[in-house]
Each structure stands twice: as structure tokens, then as C-alpha cells.
Design an enzyme around this catalytic site. Structure first.
Site, mmCIF file in Angstrom:
data_model
loop_
_atom_site.group_PDB
_atom_site.id
_atom_site.type_symbol
_atom_site.label_atom_id
_atom_site.label_comp_id
_atom_site.label_asym_id
_atom_site.label_seq_id
_atom_site.Cartn_x
_atom_site.Cartn_y
_atom_site.Cartn_z
ATOM 1 N N SER A 272 37.592 42.050 33.718
ATOM 2 C CA SER A 272 37.106 42.425 35.029
ATOM 3 C C SER A 272 35.953 43.420 34.933
ATOM 4 C CB SER A 272 38.265 42.964 35.871
ATOM 5 O OG SER A 272 37.919 43.032 37.215
ATOM 6 N N ASP A 463 40.245 31.822 38.639
ATOM 7 C CA ASP A 463 39.829 33.105 39.211
ATOM 8 C C ASP A 463 38.653 32.900 40.151
ATOM 9 O OD1 ASP A 463 39.418 35.851 39.647
ATOM 10 O OD2 ASP A 463 38.169 36.055 37.856
ATOM 11 N N HIS A 525 42.505 35.350 37.063
ATOM 12 C CA HIS A 525 41.754 36.525 36.612
ATOM 13 C C HIS A 525 42.434 37.209 35.432
ATOM 14 C CE1 HIS A 525 38.800 39.698 37.289
ATOM 15 N NE2 HIS A 525 39.757 40.602 37.286
#
EC number: 3.4.16.5
Length: 550
Positions: A272, A463, A525
Site C-alpha cells: 500500500s 484490489d 489488497h
């Protein structure tokens, strides 16, 4: 999420040695005054104070934001970040204390007789306090564990870490630093939710994880920047570059205490917003010639690294072009298409003039125009296949982790000094955003990394927030000597022997000139959460040197 934009969750650590100190119990400490809340200057006041310097460029950009999001100013307020309550533990409670000043005082002669510091870097202001964790106390794993704090004494910053030795060969296996994103999310989230030695169930009980990445590597989980997780400070960190100095100091002092690990290969991994962190942190390490950090590669999962290349792929991912059904209706998809040119123009201005005055408007406009429509649907931004449930971060398991890490006996076993734990600090998230860090072009550091170490970019393909389309696009657009050959390289199958003993294709990979991109099928994710066996498979392959060309 109940914030201006989605906070990126990570989504997104060792024996005695030199500089060990004999510790004596200190006298009873004097009561510490109640910490005062830290008031962070309103970024918009700062904008107004100095706007004239960039009026031609930033003025036009800000007018654009005000025209398209007229209520944005009424939603902004000065940020007050409460100082965490803490109780400093006496030195006698720590197994080792490593003083940066002792290390900085060490000089050696090179082959030509020239004197230089044994280890580069400004380390005098740092100490590392280390506690040996009894594995039987918490039942997380049977391996050797250490926890503790890096203290930046000059700036009242205290970063928490938790280290787990490899289950396989601690003195032969590599060491990995794991970083969650946010910005503002604890790496202990990644530890218990994704790739660490245990998970936490609804009974707030630890369960053994057979697919932990410490199956074949030792791992440091680090809560950074300060005021994330168990870390604390009276100060604020609001940009990635500032955080890099602290990470370099922690690793240097850690490997000074535990020389047996410093001889092993070292890798930085994260997800991320770690797509911002990792290029900067790796560059900081490689900048130093005399270091005890044996950096061999970096791994970035579902990262935000090059917004200019990645933001065009929010509409395709939300509207059915990423391998999954559309989440949005045609009108919303068209609205995102219409907003894209202005968004890219703003990001380009941020790239041209890296300042709060150009980068903040780009973040506000683009996140509202391109992430906002998806956010309003109630779908999980970390997995297009599911709805958002449980909490603002869409996974009820995160509540279990928070409850576990707030247990007094857990905090006592780890030597924790703060009064409470939270998985993500949204004040930090907003602070990074308001200081323009979100849109800055940290991908520009990657070519210099590729000249020295391999770089892996992997992405779970379900994601939305840092989707595989955008990550593939920025790697193919990256300007470096191997650009053309990487861009034209075909995607090839990633396979493993699954739990049923059958050969399974779990993703695709392309690689050339030290750069590797992986698409992991049926993962969101947090790829190791959705695909634990596949994640351990590709992590072990990568750490063993597959796809490396340096």
C-alpha cells in the site's frame, strides 16, 4: 471510510553481541507530566501565508479544486493530534540497550590508511532498547523473539518493533523488514492479519499460521511513522523522507546488537503506502557506503508509487475492465472519465513542483473524483468482490487484533510503553495528505535502486485502491535502461503445488533487468490474507534469488 480519502491499509523484525550494556535499576522515576495535545498548524493557513510564491501555478490548481469541490474548505479544520499517554519503562527492564553515540564514535582505517567512521550516518541521537520476549508467554510462535523501541532522543520519537526469528535456519535465512501502509497503519496488522506467525480469532486467541513468511526468513515488524500502533511521540512526522532516517537508525543499531543476522541477506517488504516508503527507505540505506545493512532487494505489494501512471486505472478497475464485474453504473464511469484529464494535469503539476501547494490540490481533487464514486457504493475498496463490513477498514478481524494488542498481559510481555493500541491512526493519514506527500513521484528513485538491487512489484488482482492495472502500468512506463525490454516482456504463469497436491496457476509474472511484476489471481489488497499459500510461495522464490539479475 470516514475521512477525506480512503486510508490505505497496509493496505499495506536475535542473541547477545557488541555494545551490550550492564543495566542497573534506576531510582524511582519522578512522575511524568500529562502530555499535551500536539497542535499541527492548519495546512491551509500555511497555504495562504506563502501562496504568492507559486501563484501562477498553484493558484490555478487551487481555483480548479474550489470550482469542482466547492465545500472542501468548510470540511477542513486545523489538525490537533493528541499526544499518546505513555509510561517509560526503566532501563533495568530491557535485555539490551544499544547507544547510537557509541557506534558513531567508532573509527576504522581503510586500505589506504584513511580514517572513516565504521558505520555511516548521524546516529548519536538514537538508542535502541531491546527486550527478549518469552515465546511461551504469548504463544504466538516458538521461535526466538525480540521487541523494543528505537528512541530518537533529540526529537522525542519512539518507534516500536517486534522481531521473529526464522522457523527454518535463523543463521542462514534472510531477514525481512515488513512495513504496512496507510499512511498511519500498524505493521502488527500485517503480522496478525496477513503474513506473520499467528492470526487472532473472534475469541481473541492466537492461532498458528503455517504460511507465515517467517517459515524461511526472520522478520522485523515495525510500527512507523511515530504515533502508529505502539509507537509514540510528542512530535509529528508528515512525510516519507523524514521517516527514512529513523528506519536507517533502527536497522543499523539492530544489526549492531545482533551481528549474526547482519551477515544474512536483508530485504524490505511492504504494501500500500509502503509503495512510497520503500523506494525512499532503500535509497537511504544504499546512500551510505559504510553500513551493516546487507540490502539485497525490495518487495512492494499493491503499492501507491507513481500516481500519474496509476490513477488512470481507477475507472477501468471499477467499471469491469480489471477482470471482475463492474461495480459502478455507466454514468459514474463516464464521470470518472470526464474527471481524469484535470486530475492528471494536477498530478503533473505536483511532479513538476513538489510542494504542498501543488500536490495537496491534486490529492483532494483526484481522490474525490476517482476514488469517491467507488467509495459511495459501500463496496470493499480492498477487494472488489465483497462489501465493506466490520469497520471503516472493512475487515472485522482487525477489531480482534486491536482487542488482543490492548490486553495488559500482551503489552507487558512486549515492554509496551503506551496506554493503548489502535490499528490505524487517521490523524497521521490526513497529516501526510495535507502536507502533499500522497501524490509525490517517489517512483523516480526506483531506477537507481534497479542499478543495484532487484525490485519486485506484486499485486492481488481484486484490489481497487492500488489495483494491478495501475501497478503494471507504472512498471511498464518506468524510465530506466531496461525499460523497453521489460515493457515488451510477456506475462508467464506462476505455478505451485497446492494443498491437494495438484499443480495450480496462481498468477502471472514478467521480469527483466532487475524489475519484476506479478499479478496474483483472486487476491485483494492484502494478498497474503487472501492467498496465503501462493504468497509464501512467491516470497520464498523471490528471497532465494529467482528473477534477480544483479
Amino acid at each position: 471510510m470516514k475521512s477525506l480519502v480512503l486510508g490505505l491499509l497496509v493496505g499495506s523484525a536475535i542473541a547477545s553481541g557488541p555494545l551490550q550494556h550492564v543495566l542497573h535499576a534506576p531510582p524511582d522515576p519522578e512522575p511524568k507530566p500529562e502530555p499535551e495535545p500536539q497542535v499541527v498548524k492548519d495546512p491551509f493557513e500555511e497555504l495562504r501565508d506563502t501562496f504568492d510564491r507559486l501563484r501562477n501555478k498553484a493558484g490555478d490548481i487551487w481555483d480548479d479544486v474550489m470550482d469542482n469541490i466547492p465545500n472542501i474548505m468548510s470540511n477542513m479544520r486545523p489538525l490537533t493530534i493528541p499526544a499518546k499517554k505513555f509510561t517509560r519503562r526503566p532501563d533495568s527492564e530491557w535485555t539490551h540497550i544499544v547507544r547510537g553515540a557509541d557506534l558513531e564514535a567508532l573509527w576504522v582505517d581503510d586500505e589506504s590508511g584513511y580514517k572513516h567512521r565504521k558505520i555511516d550516518g548521524k546516529l548519536a541521537q538514537y538508542d535502541l532498547r531491546i527486550k527478549a520476549v518469552d515465546p511461551s508467554d504469548l504463544g504466538i510462535d516458538k521461535v526466538k523473539q525480540y521487541s523494543g523501541y528505537l528512541d530518537d532522543n533529540a526529537n522525542d520519537k519512539h518507534l516500536f518493533f517486534w522481531f521473529f526469528e526464522s522457523r527454518n535456519d535463523p543463521f542462514g535465512d534472510p531477514v525481512v523488514l515488513w512495513l504496512n501502509g496507510g499512511p498511519g497503519c500498524s505493521s502488527l496488522t500485517g503480522m496478525f492479519f496477513e503474513l506473520g506467525p499467528a492470526s487472532i480469532d473472534e475469541n481473541i486467541t492466537a492461532n498458528y499460521n503455517p504460511y507465515s513468511w517467517n517459515s524461511n526468513s526472520s522478520i522485523i515488524f515495525l510500527d512507523q511513522p511515530v504515533n502508529v500502533g505502539y509507537s509514540y511521540s510528542s512530535q509529528a512526522v508528515s512525510d516519507t523522507v523524514t521517516a527514512a532516517k529513523d528506519v536507517y537508525a533502527l536497522l543499523t543499531l539492530f544489526f549492531t546488537q545482533f551481528r549474526q543476522y547482519s551477515a544474512q541477506d536483508f530485504h524490505i517488504a511492504g504494501e500500500s503506502y509502503a509503495g512510497h516508503y520503500i523506494p525512499v527507505f532503500a535509497s537511504e540505506i544504499l546512500h551510505h557506503n559504510n553500513t551493516n545493512i546487507n540490502l539485497q532487494s525490495v518487495l512492494i505489494g499493491n503499492g501507491l508509487t507513481d500516481p500519474l501512471s496509476q490513477y488512470p486505472f481507477y475507472r477501468p478497475m471499477a467499471c469491469g475492465d480489471g477482470g471482475y464485474p463492474s461495480v459502478l453504473d455507466s454514468q459514474s464511469c463516464q464521470s470518472m472519465d470526464n474527471a481524469l484529464p484535470r486530475c492528471l494535469s494536477m498530478i503533473k503539476s505536483c511532479y513538476d513542483i513538489e510542494s504542498t501547494f501543488t500536490c495537496l490540490p491534486a490529492s483532494i481533487y483526484c481522490n474525490n473524483a476517482l476514488i469517491g464514486p467507488y467509495q459511495k457504493t459501500g463496496r470493499n475498496p480492498y477487494d472488489v468482490r465483497t462489501n465493506c463490513t466490520g469497520n471503516d477498514l472493512c475487515y472485522p478481524q482487525l477489531n480482534y487484533i486491536t482487542e488482543y494488542l490492548n490486553k495488559p498481559h500482551v503489552m507487558r510481555s512486549l515492554g509496551v510503553e503506551v496506554d493503548s493500541y489502535e490499528s490505524c491512526n487517521m490523524d497521521i493519514n490526513r497529516n501526510f495528505l495535507f502536507h502533499g506527500d500522497w501524490m509525490k513521484p517517489y517512483h523516480r528513485l526506483v531506477p537507481s535502486l534497479l542499478a543495484r538491487i532487484p525490485v519486485l512489484i506484486y499485486a492481488g488482482d481484486a484490489d481497487f485502491i492500488c489495483n494491478w492495472l495501475g501497478n503494471k502500468a507504472w512498471t511498464e512506463a518506468l524510465e530506466y535502461p531496461g525499460h523497453a525490454k521489460f515493457a515488451e516482456a510477456p506475462m508467464e504463469n506462476l505455478t505451485m503445488i497446492n494443498s491437494q497436491g495438484k499443480n495450480e496457476v496462481f498468477g502471472e509474472v514478467k521480469s527483466h533487468s532487475n524489475l519484476t511484476f506479478m499479478r496474483i489471481f483472486k487476491a485483494g489488497h492484502m494478498t497474503p490474507f487472501d492467498s496465503p499459500q501462493a504468497s509464501l510461495e512467491f516470497a520464498n522464490s523471490w528471497l532465494s534469488g529467482e528473477w534477480s539479475e544483479v
